[in-house]
Design an enzyme around this catalytic site. Structure first.
Site, PDB file in Angstrom:
ATOM      1  N   LYS A   1       1.146  -1.686  -0.090  1.00 44.88           N
ATOM      2  CA  LYS A   1       0.219   0.014  -0.207  1.00 44.88           C
ATOM      3  C   LYS A   1       1.030   1.413   0.259  1.00 44.88           C
ATOM      4  CE  LYS A   1      -1.925   1.559   3.802  1.00 44.88           C
ATOM      5  NZ  LYS A   1      -1.458   3.100   4.328  1.00 44.88           N
ATOM      6  N   ASN A   2       1.935   1.266   0.806  1.00 45.24           N
ATOM      7  CA  ASN A   2       2.480   2.606   1.357  1.00 45.24           C
ATOM      8  C   ASN A   2       3.948   2.785   0.517  1.00 45.24           C
ATOM      9  OD1 ASN A   2       0.764   3.352   2.898  1.00 45.24           O
ATOM     10  ND2 ASN A   2       2.471   2.638   4.641  1.00 45.24           N
TER      11      ASN A   2
ATOM     12  N   CYS B   1      -6.304   7.897   8.356  1.00 41.91           N
ATOM     13  CA  CYS B   1      -6.248   7.028   9.772  1.00 41.91           C
ATOM     14  C   CYS B   1      -6.108   8.366  11.025  1.00 41.91           C
ATOM     15  CB  CYS B   1      -5.909   6.070  10.222  1.00 41.91           C
ATOM     16  SG  CYS B   1      -5.969   4.307   9.114  1.00 41.91           S
TER      17      CYS B   1
ATOM     18  N   ARG C   1      -5.185  10.072   3.206  1.00 40.80           N
ATOM     19  CA  ARG C   1      -4.206  11.200   3.380  1.00 40.80           C
ATOM     20  C   ARG C   1      -3.168  11.220   2.734  1.00 40.80           C
ATOM     21  NH1 ARG C   1      -2.317  12.916   8.444  1.00 40.80           N
ATOM     22  NH2 ARG C   1      -0.061  13.385   8.197  1.00 40.80           N
TER      23      ARG C   1
HETATM   24  N1  EPU Z   1       4.504  14.098  11.540  1.00 40.07           N
HETATM   25  C1  EPU Z   1       4.309  15.511  12.203  1.00 40.07           C
HETATM   26  N2  EPU Z   1       4.753  16.791  10.942  1.00 40.07           N
HETATM   27  C2  EPU Z   1       5.267  16.010  10.095  1.00 40.07           C
HETATM   28  C3  EPU Z   1       4.956  14.520   9.010  1.00 40.07           C
HETATM   29  C4  EPU Z   1       5.303  13.755  10.669  1.00 40.07           C
HETATM   30  O1  EPU Z   1       4.761  16.328  13.172  1.00 40.07           O
HETATM   31  O2  EPU Z   1       5.101  17.338   9.076  1.00 40.07           O
HETATM   32  C5  EPU Z   1       4.982  12.860  12.709  1.00 40.07           C
HETATM   33  C6  EPU Z   1       4.176  12.316  12.168  1.00 40.07           C
HETATM   34  O3  EPU Z   1       2.460  12.481  13.205  1.00 40.07           O
HETATM   35  C7  EPU Z   1       3.911  11.137  13.156  1.00 40.07           C
HETATM   36  C8  EPU Z   1       5.417  10.952  12.535  1.00 40.07           C
HETATM   37  O4  EPU Z   1       5.551  12.309  12.515  1.00 40.07           O
HETATM   38  O5  EPU Z   1       3.699  10.845  14.431  1.00 40.07           O
HETATM   39  C9  EPU Z   1       6.279  10.139  12.167  1.00 40.07           C
HETATM   40  O6  EPU Z   1       5.725  10.254  10.406  1.00 40.07           O
HETATM   41  P1  EPU Z   1       5.516  10.145   9.078  1.00 40.07           P
HETATM   42  O7  EPU Z   1       5.878  11.660   8.516  1.00 40.07           O
HETATM   43  O8  EPU Z   1       7.576   9.165   9.262  1.00 40.07           O
HETATM   44  O9  EPU Z   1       4.936   8.781   8.967  1.00 40.07           O
HETATM   45  P2  EPU Z   1       3.624   9.226   8.075  1.00 40.07           P
HETATM   46  O10 EPU Z   1       4.644   9.166   6.591  1.00 40.07           O
HETATM   47  O11 EPU Z   1       2.364  10.076   7.878  1.00 40.07           O
HETATM   48  C10 EPU Z   1       4.188   6.800   6.882  1.00 40.07           C
HETATM   49  C11 EPU Z   1       3.260   5.570   6.659  1.00 40.07           C
HETATM   50  C12 EPU Z   1       2.362   5.182   7.610  1.00 40.07           C
HETATM   51  C13 EPU Z   1       4.144   4.109   8.606  1.00 40.07           C
HETATM   52  C14 EPU Z   1       4.174   5.050   8.888  1.00 40.07           C
HETATM   53  C15 EPU Z   1       5.580   4.650   9.356  1.00 40.07           C
HETATM   54  C16 EPU Z   1       2.087   6.475   4.443  1.00 40.07           C
HETATM   55  C17 EPU Z   1       1.281   6.335   3.385  1.00 40.07           C
HETATM   56  N3  EPU Z   1       2.032   6.129   5.805  1.00 40.07           N
HETATM   57  O12 EPU Z   1       3.221   7.872   7.330  1.00 40.07           O
HETATM   58  O13 EPU Z   1       1.811   3.321   7.536  1.00 40.07           O
HETATM   59  O14 EPU Z   1       2.966   4.256  10.079  1.00 40.07           O
HETATM   60  O15 EPU Z   1       5.063   5.931   7.894  1.00 40.07           O
HETATM   61  O16 EPU Z   1       6.550   4.047   8.741  1.00 40.07           O
HETATM   62  O17 EPU Z   1       3.258   5.747   3.682  1.00 40.07           O
HETATM   63  C18 EPU Z   1      -0.675   3.122   7.664  1.00 40.07           C
HETATM   64  O18 EPU Z   1      -0.059   2.101   6.703  1.00 40.07           O
HETATM   65  O19 EPU Z   1      -1.272   2.599   8.247  1.00 40.07           O
HETATM   66  C19 EPU Z   1       0.664   3.682   8.279  1.00 40.07           C
HETATM   67  C20 EPU Z   1       0.199   4.166   9.286  1.00 40.07           C
END
Ligand code: EPU
Length: 445
Positions: free
Chosen positions: A23-24, A118, A94
């Site tokens: 998915k990601n 989510c 998202r």
């Molecule tokens: N964060 C901020 N500000 C930002 C960006 C991130 O505060 O501008 C915080 C987030 O809220 C979180 C932390 O930093 O607490 C890390 O977030 P990150 O940006 O790494 O996560 P993401 O990119 O939003 C992706 C995956 C997630 C996965 C995480 C960790 C996708 C679409 N989503 O999320 O997957 O858990 O990286 O690898 O790629 C899932 O598949 O269910 C899922 C949530």
């Protein structure tokens, strides 16, 4: 709409399960293909609701994206004709904010609603916005309409040297896409290191980008354009699905071969399974997880890659309800990823929240801790096992919590109802079908 699963639990699940495409990765490569000059075909794209939502959203912008075979999807970006993402569509998924890259490249401007997806805490995109500004993009947030309005200064995005304050997975991917077509060489520091990012980099490099990754530093030489390649691009399998199915096998005292993953891609999960006494074995094209005797308790701290991924902790929590002793899980990536806890308690699980004593929360926690009342932090759970879970009616709060509740329902004696099948469908392809092939008694109602 049929939005619940009914599960008759208590059976040991056994057999082979094939992982779907990640998915990601799927969501990001589809967006990246809008940077290309012509149509492009992807293989191994999962039929999940998040992909459907993105395809719908892209078609609203004029892009043609169609499944031509089961897992083969062709995107033709040439019709892209709008730089504004509709509020309702943008809010449903998202990753919609990653459209900043193709829209800024094509139109020099982009209007995007605050993203949905989510809710795992505040989940702001402040790091993404800060990064975009460093590339010379002007971004403003209009709180009345809920839209980010972004504009490239001058005629082309300019290269930059940018250091993320804390790593972000999707932020790193957005930075890479933006840098690919910027003028000059960009350097991105303190980048996230998930293998899914490597898959995106491979795709972009095959299309003519010049991206080099040195651990958490990424160098990108901007190119004038990205050309599609003849060969379809097959994306990686979903390594986050693997611990889910492995936990179905181990927690039900079964024996499951998960195909499409190697042990080293989920190393920290495999290490923990071995630590608690679960069976793990390499088999051709996959990994076998099997119950071989009483499970012991263990402590887990989630980390960004390389580490025990936050996406794996829910399934692990169910497994620890079946292990003897007190286990802990400390979530350090998202501030609210325990949406399954109250539901597991309904089945008789003994789980309590607590806040570990930590020296430097600002450094340890990946979410923004400024502004959070430290007294209110509750980032960990204690699980007392082993508990004989009983049936119940459960409600899904987010995608991974949904899979977690299905595992619990499969372990529990009696018939359970898991409300919110459509949330699970956002990220798990044919989960009920796959589980039935493993011997689970599950149906949609
Ligand atoms: N964060 C901020 N500000 C930002 C960006 C991130 O505060 O501008 C915080 C987030 O809220 C979180 C932390 O930093 O607490 C890390 O977030 P990150 O940006 O790494 O996560 P993401 O990119 O939003 C992706 C995956 C997630 C996965 C995480 C960790 C996708 C679409 N989503 O999320 O997957 O858990 O990286 O690898 O790629 C899932 O598949 O269910 C899922 C949530």
């Amino acid at each position: 709409m049929r939005d619940a699963f009914v599960v008759q639990g208590g059976e040991a699940l056994k057999g082979d399960v094939q992982l779907s495409g990640a998915k990601n990765v799927a969501l990001k490569v589809l967006i990246a293909s809008l940077l290309f000059e012509n149509a492009f075909t992807f293989e191994n794209i999962p039929h999940i609701r998040d992909v459907e939502e993105l395809v719908n959203l892209m078609s609203k912008l004029g892009v043609s994206a169609k499944f031509t075979r089961k897992d083969t999807l062709t995107v033709d970006p040439r019709g892209l004709s709008d730089h504004t993402v509709g509020f309702l569509h943008g809010c449903r998924i998202r990753t919609s904010f990653m459209l900043f890259a193709p829209l800024l490249y094509r139109f020099g401007k982009a209007n995007l609603p605050n993203p949905g997806g989510c809710r795992l805490g505040a989940r702001p995109i402040d790091r993404h916005i800060d990064m975009l500004k460093s590339f010379g993009v002007q971004v403003e947030y209009d709180s009345k309409s809920g839209y980010y309005r972004a504009k490239v200064k001058g005629t082309r995005i300019s290269a930059t040297k940018y250091r993320f304050d804390k790593p972000t997975h999707t932020g790193t991917e957005l930075a890479i896409m933006i840098a690919c077509l910027a003028s000059g060489e960009s350097v991105i520091q303190n980048a996230a290191r998930e293998p899914e990012i490597d898959d995106l980099i491979n795709l972009l490099n095959r299309a003519g980008a010049a991206i080099k990754k040195f651990d958490s530093e990424i160098h990108v030489k901007g190119v004038p354009k990205l050309q599609s390649i003849e060969e379809p691009y097959k994306i990686m399998y979903d390594r986050n699905e693997a611990p889910t199915y492995a936990s179905f096998g181990l927690a039900t005292r079964g024996d499951i071969v998960v195909r499409g993953v190697l042990q080293n891609e989920i190393k920290h999960f495999v290490d923990k399974v071995i630590e608690v006494g679960g069976g793990v074995e390499n088999v051709d094209g996959g990994v076998r997880f099997y119950y071989k005797g009483e499970l012991k308790c263990a402590n887990v701290v989630t980390k960004p890659h390389p580490g025990f991924m936050t996406d794996w902790q829910g399934p692990w929590a169910v497994l620890m309800t079946q292990a003897y002793g007190e286990s802990t899980i400390h979530e350090t990536v998202f501030e609210q990823r325990f949406g399954y806890v109250e539901e597991l308690k309904k089945l008789g699980a003994h789980i309590e929240f607590f806040q570990p004593n930590i020296k430097n929360g600002k450094r340890l926690y990946q979410f923004n801790v400024d502004g959070i009342d430290k007294g209110k932090l509750s980032q960990a759970i204690k699980i007392q096992g082993r508990t004989k879970l009983h049936n119940g009616v459960l409600n899904v709060s987010d995608l991974r919590a949904g899979a977690t509740l299905l595992i619990a329902a499969a372990v529990a004696g009696g018939e359970s109802v898991v409300n919110g099948a459509s949330v699970i469908d956002r990220g798990y392809e044919d989960i009920d079908k796959k589980l039935r092939m493993l011997g689970a008694k599950i149906k949609r109602v």
